[in-house]
Design an enzyme around this catalytic site. Structure first.
Site, PDB file in Angstrom:
ATOM      1  N   ALA A 105       0.842  -1.202   0.000  1.00  0.00           N
ATOM      2  CA  ALA A 105       0.000   0.000   0.000  1.00  0.00           C
ATOM      3  C   ALA A 105       0.873   1.246   0.000  1.00  0.00           C
ATOM      4  O   ALA A 105       2.013   1.231   0.465  1.00  0.00           O
ATOM      5  CB  ALA A 105      -0.913   0.012   1.216  1.00  0.00           C
ATOM      6  N   PHE A 106       0.310   2.350  -0.499  1.00  0.00           N
ATOM      7  CA  PHE A 106       1.129   3.558  -0.660  1.00  0.00           C
ATOM      8  C   PHE A 106       1.596   4.134   0.664  1.00  0.00           C
ATOM      9  O   PHE A 106       2.552   4.885   0.720  1.00  0.00           O
ATOM     10  CB  PHE A 106       0.352   4.612  -1.471  1.00  0.00           C
ATOM     11  CG  PHE A 106      -0.627   5.402  -0.658  1.00  0.00           C
ATOM     12  CD1 PHE A 106      -1.854   4.872  -0.308  1.00  0.00           C
ATOM     13  CD2 PHE A 106      -0.339   6.693  -0.247  1.00  0.00           C
ATOM     14  CE1 PHE A 106      -2.769   5.601   0.441  1.00  0.00           C
ATOM     15  CE2 PHE A 106      -1.236   7.430   0.503  1.00  0.00           C
ATOM     16  CZ  PHE A 106      -2.452   6.884   0.849  1.00  0.00           C
ATOM     17  N   LYS A 107       0.914   3.772   1.750  1.00  0.00           N
ATOM     18  CA  LYS A 107       1.295   4.350   3.030  1.00  0.00           C
ATOM     19  C   LYS A 107       2.661   3.872   3.505  1.00  0.00           C
ATOM     20  O   LYS A 107       3.218   4.428   4.448  1.00  0.00           O
ATOM     21  CB  LYS A 107       0.227   4.047   4.076  1.00  0.00           C
ATOM     22  CG  LYS A 107      -1.075   4.781   3.795  1.00  0.00           C
ATOM     23  CD  LYS A 107      -2.034   4.695   4.966  1.00  0.00           C
ATOM     24  CE  LYS A 107      -3.258   5.552   4.731  1.00  0.00           C
ATOM     25  NZ  LYS A 107      -4.186   4.931   3.751  1.00  0.00           N
ATOM     26  N   ASP A 108       3.225   2.858   2.856  1.00  0.00           N
ATOM     27  CA  ASP A 108       4.566   2.403   3.208  1.00  0.00           C
ATOM     28  C   ASP A 108       5.586   3.540   3.137  1.00  0.00           C
ATOM     29  O   ASP A 108       6.499   3.609   3.954  1.00  0.00           O
ATOM     30  CB  ASP A 108       5.022   1.278   2.255  1.00  0.00           C
ATOM     31  CG  ASP A 108       4.409  -0.070   2.635  1.00  0.00           C
ATOM     32  OD1 ASP A 108       4.196  -0.316   3.830  1.00  0.00           O
ATOM     33  OD2 ASP A 108       4.150  -0.873   1.721  1.00  0.00           O
TER      34      ASP A 108
END
Ligand SMILES: *Cc1c(COP(=O)(O)O)cnc(C)c1O
Length: 431
Positions: A105-108
């Site tokens: 996910a982009f929140k990484d």
């Protein structure tokens, strides 16, 4: 660079303080005192830069005097050590795949950047740092993995019981060690409320160094602008800048895109692609901002009824509603339309989207139908396998992969709690 609070613009702090505090004492979000404007030759020559060089060029002015340049470069290199490919889907729609990190996910990106900054700051602190975070889906996993085994930091994650997918839940409840998961009997807004209460609790903040890893934290928020620079670098038609469609919930991602735009990034339009939680689309129509209770949808990480970061967007445009409306439009995509988009794009283009990316795709498709000269990018914010149960139902096909099988064999370890602040506080003090 200094940061001021959007609650009370008189107190200025540096990046380190803003990161450690998460939120100012007056409960305001921190905001950069100046928006750096990047030189036009940077954009003209962007194709000749590596992504590490782009990251350093964009981020350096925010962290001047807080991180030595070498430390910053190392942190950035570790933060972005996976790919961010721009993949053509239809003739005029591209997917910016932001799911190639460890939790898909982009929140990484934000979580990895913040954890490595805190590791650096923790070296000369006497008390342990406790990171407290509310998640509506992917934040939890990204933060859990970003901070796992980071020396000197404990992480406590609050998530709404029964409202995150099974993969999301396992990604945040199976690590152990310095990662604690609290399953809250309530919705995301309840979790966020509890976190806010903890930050404004003087007594608690004397006993612990408490910080937030939500997208309100500047260390999570600022590096998200990199996605837009990476996309632009890969964009072929530089004379016709892209439309960006951003699946939006708490509005951190799209606010970061607008920050990149204010730094000079060429963009035709931003689309805030929303599910039926439509507070911002209604604001852009009527000028009235009316928070609502969050509604559960298929794109659960976007089920937010009072998006925290929207205030940063208003600040970027100095509350000039007309100027904001020139660059930002918004669409509401229903669950029915989300499913239809997933099915249609798979059938017609053999490309699988997750429900969040699908909201972005559907909004972009609507926009392009009305602006046929434009081409655009939707941000694919999570891997479709994270939502395999739903996707399998929609496309009527089995897509179970090894990666998911492995995760599903792990045991969940979390503590079920009422949405009651006293209980949460006791947990924080006793762990
Ligand atoms: C968090 C999240 C979003 C929403 O991003 P915001 O910055 O909160 O607007 C969209 N998609 C996925 C998969 C997410 O995890």
């Amino acid at each position: 660079m200094k940061f001021y609070s959007l609650g009370n613009t008189t107190s200025h702090v540096d990046f380190k303080t803003a990161t450690l505090k998460g939120q100012a004492e007056d409960k305001g979000l921190y905001f950069p005192a100046t928006i750096p404007v990047l030189p036009s030759h940077f954009f003209q020559q962007i194709e000749s830069y590596s992504k590490e060089e782009i990251a350093f060029t964009v981020m350096k002015s925010y962290l001047e005097n807080v991180l030595p340049p070498k430390v910053l470069q190392n942190i950035l290199d570790e933060t972005i050590n996976f790919k961010f490919p721009l993949v053509p889907v239809t003739g005029n729609i591209f997917s910016l795949e932001l799911f190639h990190g460890p939790t898909m996910a982009f929140k990484d990106v934000g979580a990895r950047f913040m954890s490595r900054c805190l590791r650096y700051f923790a070296e000369n602190l006497t008390k342990k740092i406790t990171v407290l975070v509310a998640t509506s889906g992917d934040t939890g996993g990204a933060v859990a993995h970003g901070f796992y085994e980071v020396e000197g930091v404990d992480v406590v994650i609050l998530y709404p019981s029964g409202k995150v997918s099974s993969v999301q839940e396992l990604q945040l409840t199976t690590l152990g060690k310095n990662i604690f998961a609290l399953e809250v009997d309530g919705n995301f807004d309840d979790c966020q409320q509890l976190v806010k209460q903890a930050f404004s609790d003087k007594d608690l903040n004397e006993k612990l160094i408490l910080t937030s890893a939500n997208s309100i934290n500047v260390a999570r928020w600022l590096p998200q602008q990199l996605y837009y620079f990476f996309a632009y670098q890969q964009w072929n038609d530089k004379t016709n800048p892209p439309v960006f469609s951003v699946p939006s919930g708490n509005f951190g991602n799209v606010a970061a895109g607008l920050l990149a735009y204010k730094s000079g990034l060429p963009v035709s339009k931003f689309i805030a692609a929303c599910n039926e939680n439509d507070v911002v689309p209604r604001f852009l129509k009527t000028g009235n901002y009316e928070p609502k209770k969050a509604i559960a949808t298929l794109s659960n990480a976007m089920d937010v009824g009072d998006p925290s970061n929207f205030i940063r967007i208003l600040e970027l445009f100095e509350k000039d509603y007309e100027q904001l409306k020139n660059i930002l439009v918004s669409y509401v995509i229903s669950d029915v339309e989300t499913k239809e988009a997933i099915k249609q794009v798979y059938k017609q283009y053999n490309y699988l989207m997750d429900p969040h990316g699908a909201v972005g795709f559907a909004a972009l498709e609507k926009y392009i139908q009305q602006h046929t000269q434009q081409k655009g990018i939707f941000l694919e914010t999570a891997h479709h396998l994270k939502f395999y149960e739903l996707i399998e139902k929609i496309i009527e096909k089995n897509i179970h992969s090894d990666q998911i099988e492995k995760l599903l064999k792990k045991n969940k370890s979390s503590v079920l709690m009422k949405a009651d602040y006293q209980i949460i506080k006791e947990f924080l003090l006793s762990k």
